[in-house]
Write a protein that holds these residues in place. Structure first.
Motif, PDB file in Angstrom:
ATOM      1  N   GLY A   1       0.791  -1.228   0.000  1.00  0.00           N
ATOM      2  CA  GLY A   1       0.000   0.000   0.000  1.00  0.00           C
ATOM      3  C   GLY A   1       0.820   1.273   0.000  1.00  0.00           C
ATOM      4  O   GLY A   1       0.291   2.358  -0.210  1.00  0.00           O
ATOM      5  N   HIS A   2       2.103   1.170   0.263  1.00  0.00           N
ATOM      6  CA  HIS A   2       3.037   2.298   0.140  1.00  0.00           C
ATOM      7  C   HIS A   2       4.409   1.704  -0.152  1.00  0.00           C
ATOM      8  O   HIS A   2       4.735   0.586   0.267  1.00  0.00           O
ATOM      9  N   ALA A   3       5.238   2.456  -0.879  1.00  0.00           N
ATOM     10  CA  ALA A   3       6.423   1.851  -1.487  1.00  0.00           C
ATOM     11  C   ALA A   3       7.727   2.152  -0.768  1.00  0.00           C
ATOM     12  O   ALA A   3       8.772   1.650  -1.179  1.00  0.00           O
ATOM     13  N   ASP A   4       7.711   2.969   0.296  1.00  0.00           N
ATOM     14  CA  ASP A   4       8.981   3.398   0.881  1.00  0.00           C
ATOM     15  C   ASP A   4       9.791   2.233   1.455  1.00  0.00           C
ATOM     16  O   ASP A   4      10.974   2.074   1.148  1.00  0.00           O
ATOM     17  N   ASN A   5       9.166   1.393   2.283  1.00  0.00           N
ATOM     18  CA  ASN A   5       9.894   0.262   2.860  1.00  0.00           C
ATOM     19  C   ASN A   5      10.263  -0.792   1.823  1.00  0.00           C
ATOM     20  O   ASN A   5      11.393  -1.292   1.805  1.00  0.00           O
ATOM     21  N   VAL A   6       9.298  -1.151   0.962  1.00  0.00           N
ATOM     22  CA  VAL A   6       9.575  -2.226   0.008  1.00  0.00           C
ATOM     23  C   VAL A   6      10.659  -1.824  -0.982  1.00  0.00           C
ATOM     24  O   VAL A   6      11.475  -2.657  -1.407  1.00  0.00           O
ATOM     25  N   ALA A   7      10.692  -0.553  -1.378  1.00  0.00           N
ATOM     26  CA  ALA A   7      11.732  -0.095  -2.305  1.00  0.00           C
ATOM     27  C   ALA A   7      13.111  -0.213  -1.668  1.00  0.00           C
ATOM     28  O   ALA A   7      14.064  -0.683  -2.287  1.00  0.00           O
ATOM     29  N   ALA A   8      13.235   0.210  -0.402  1.00  0.00           N
ATOM     30  CA  ALA A   8      14.517   0.126   0.285  1.00  0.00           C
ATOM     31  C   ALA A   8      14.925  -1.325   0.509  1.00  0.00           C
ATOM     32  O   ALA A   8      16.113  -1.681   0.375  1.00  0.00           O
ATOM     33  N   ALA A   9      13.966  -2.193   0.839  1.00  0.00           N
ATOM     34  CA  ALA A   9      14.274  -3.605   1.033  1.00  0.00           C
ATOM     35  C   ALA A   9      14.721  -4.260  -0.267  1.00  0.00           C
ATOM     36  O   ALA A   9      15.606  -5.119  -0.273  1.00  0.00           O
ATOM     37  N   LEU A  10      14.128  -3.858  -1.370  1.00  0.00           N
ATOM     38  CA  LEU A  10      14.445  -4.447  -2.671  1.00  0.00           C
ATOM     39  C   LEU A  10      15.788  -3.968  -3.199  1.00  0.00           C
ATOM     40  O   LEU A  10      16.638  -4.776  -3.614  1.00  0.00           O
ATOM     41  N   TYR A  11      16.013  -2.671  -3.179  1.00  0.00           N
ATOM     42  CA  TYR A  11      17.197  -2.091  -3.815  1.00  0.00           C
ATOM     43  C   TYR A  11      18.368  -1.897  -2.854  1.00  0.00           C
ATOM     44  O   TYR A  11      19.527  -1.826  -3.289  1.00  0.00           O
ATOM     45  N   GLY A  12      18.095  -1.779  -1.554  1.00  0.00           N
ATOM     46  CA  GLY A  12      19.140  -1.409  -0.618  1.00  0.00           C
ATOM     47  C   GLY A  12      19.412   0.086  -0.677  1.00  0.00           C
ATOM     48  O   GLY A  12      18.885   0.813  -1.521  1.00  0.00           O
ATOM     49  N   GLY A  13      20.228   0.560   0.250  1.00  0.00           N
ATOM     50  CA  GLY A  13      20.566   1.972   0.296  1.00  0.00           C
ATOM     51  C   GLY A  13      19.415   2.816   0.798  1.00  0.00           C
ATOM     52  O   GLY A  13      18.498   2.343   1.463  1.00  0.00           O
ATOM     53  N   CYS A  14      19.465   4.098   0.469  1.00  0.00           N
ATOM     54  CA  CYS A  14      18.403   5.041   0.816  1.00  0.00           C
ATOM     55  C   CYS A  14      17.656   5.390  -0.468  1.00  0.00           C
ATOM     56  O   CYS A  14      18.281   5.831  -1.448  1.00  0.00           O
ATOM     57  N   ILE A  15      16.356   5.175  -0.472  1.00  0.00           N
ATOM     58  CA  ILE A  15      15.570   5.302  -1.695  1.00  0.00           C
ATOM     59  C   ILE A  15      14.437   6.305  -1.512  1.00  0.00           C
ATOM     60  O   ILE A  15      13.658   6.231  -0.553  1.00  0.00           O
ATOM     61  N   LEU A  16      14.369   7.249  -2.436  1.00  0.00           N
ATOM     62  CA  LEU A  16      13.219   8.144  -2.554  1.00  0.00           C
ATOM     63  C   LEU A  16      12.313   7.563  -3.627  1.00  0.00           C
ATOM     64  O   LEU A  16      12.769   7.288  -4.743  1.00  0.00           O
ATOM     65  N   VAL A  17      11.041   7.337  -3.307  1.00  0.00           N
ATOM     66  CA  VAL A  17      10.130   6.727  -4.276  1.00  0.00           C
ATOM     67  C   VAL A  17       8.825   7.503  -4.281  1.00  0.00           C
ATOM     68  O   VAL A  17       8.284   7.857  -3.233  1.00  0.00           O
ATOM     69  N   ILE A  18       8.345   7.813  -5.488  1.00  0.00           N
ATOM     70  CA  ILE A  18       7.087   8.546  -5.626  1.00  0.00           C
ATOM     71  C   ILE A  18       6.216   7.878  -6.685  1.00  0.00           C
ATOM     72  O   ILE A  18       6.708   7.145  -7.549  1.00  0.00           O
ATOM     73  N   ASN A  19       4.925   8.136  -6.597  1.00  0.00           N
ATOM     74  CA  ASN A  19       3.961   7.669  -7.576  1.00  0.00           C
ATOM     75  C   ASN A  19       3.646   8.835  -8.505  1.00  0.00           C
ATOM     76  O   ASN A  19       3.171   9.876  -8.054  1.00  0.00           O
TER      77      ASN A  19
END
Length: 311
Positions: free
Chosen positions: A140-158
């Motif tokens: 339902g939101h991508a902040d945690n899953v993006a960081a878990a998938l890619y590693g590092g610190c991730i900024l993600v927007i829709n």
């Protein structure tokens, strides 16, 4: 190659590891996440049994589902369904080191583990954009899953078309994290229901400006900016209703020499960034938690530039 009920799966056994994550990091509500050097290890084995089974050791062993409604299995099934593949029955062994319902991305780790497990069972090449899309649909939101998938610190927007755009933000190599993990849990849905439906222009500007400052501070290793850059006006105040000691633990971290501190994700874990003084910050946070009778503990970790992967 493994054949079961007429469906061919290329891999019978697969092992995936996924990092913990901290999200929001103060002002980056629902758009900023960082992987941490704390890992869950998940082994998938195709079986001839009639039901799925999950065996859990470590964190959550007494509370997480162990059947087909387990989030890892549900996430794997979402991937199989996307490609119209009949799901095999799975035996899943989990070694969990990520605390459950503490604001450290335990659900995101399960989702990413399930999706990548299915990818590897099918011997597909990893389509990271697809994995992020499916994970976002589940979470339902991508902040945690993006960081878990890619590693590092991730900024993600829709974007305005429903597509996810993500950018990696540099993390200083000498940045460390002290985590105070209370002894009580805080479900993400419960914590989200505490939030206001609308925010004032003043609060919106407050967070927008600090998010820009935080990204710049991390990119340039300008640690002196973090004490202000990790402040928030959108979600932490509302969540104090169920974590009344939050401000005291954050202040204890700053008094101990932390660079900045905030609620990790939906909480109740408190994240403090450090560059030295980890022992003092750990002591002060632990002492504050003890005085508040939070029954928690403080640990030292670090950001992880590595995301989920086969091992």
């Amino acid at each position: 190659m493994y054949n079961i009920t007429g469906v061919i799966y290329m891999e019978k056994s697969v092992r995936i590891k996924v990092p913990a994550t901290t999200a929001n990091i103060g002002p980056g509500f629902d758009c900023l996440g960082m992987a941490l050097d704390i890992w869950n290890y998940v082994e998938f084995t195709i079986t001839d049994e009639k039901k799925d089974q999950v065996i859990i050791t470590g964190q959550g062993k007494d509370i997480l589902n162990t059947g087909s409604d387990n989030l890892i299995i549900a996430s794997a099934h979402k991937y199989f369904s996307y490609f119209d593949i009949k799901p095999p029955k799975l035996l899943i062994n989990c070694e969990n080191n990520i605390p459950v319902s503490r604001g450290l991305g335990s659900s995101s780790s399960a989702i990413i583990a399930g999706l990548l497990g299915a990818v590897n069972i099918c011997e597909h090449s990893i389509d990271y954009d697809l994995i992020l899309k499916l994970a976002n649909e589940i979470e339902g939101h991508a902040d945690n899953v993006a960081a878990a998938l890619y590693g590092g610190c991730i900024l993600v927007i829709n974007d305005n078309s429903g597509n996810l755009i993500h950018q990696n933000i540099a993390i200083p190599e000498d940045l460390r994290c002290v985590l105070y993990i209370p002894g009580f849990s805080m479900a993400t849905d419960e914590a989200r229901n505490l939030l206001k439906d609308t925010v004032s222009r003043m609060d919106a500007v407050y967070n927008i400006s600090r998010l820009g400052l935080l990204i710049n501070a991390l990119n340039t290793s300008d640690f002196k900016l973090l004490s202000v850059a990790m402040q928030d006006a959108l979600h932490q105040t509302s969540r104090k209703a169920v974590f009344r000691g939050m401000d005291i633990v954050i202040k204890s971290a700053m008094d101990g020499g932390a660079l900045g501190a905030c609620l990790s994700g939906a909480g109740p874990t408190i994240l403090a960034f450090t560059n030295g003084r980890e022992i003092t910050v750990t002591y002060e946070m632990r002492d504050a938690g003890d005085k508040l009778q939070l029954n928690g503990d403080a640990i030292v970790s670090a950001p992880s530039v590595l995301g989920a992967q086969r091992y």
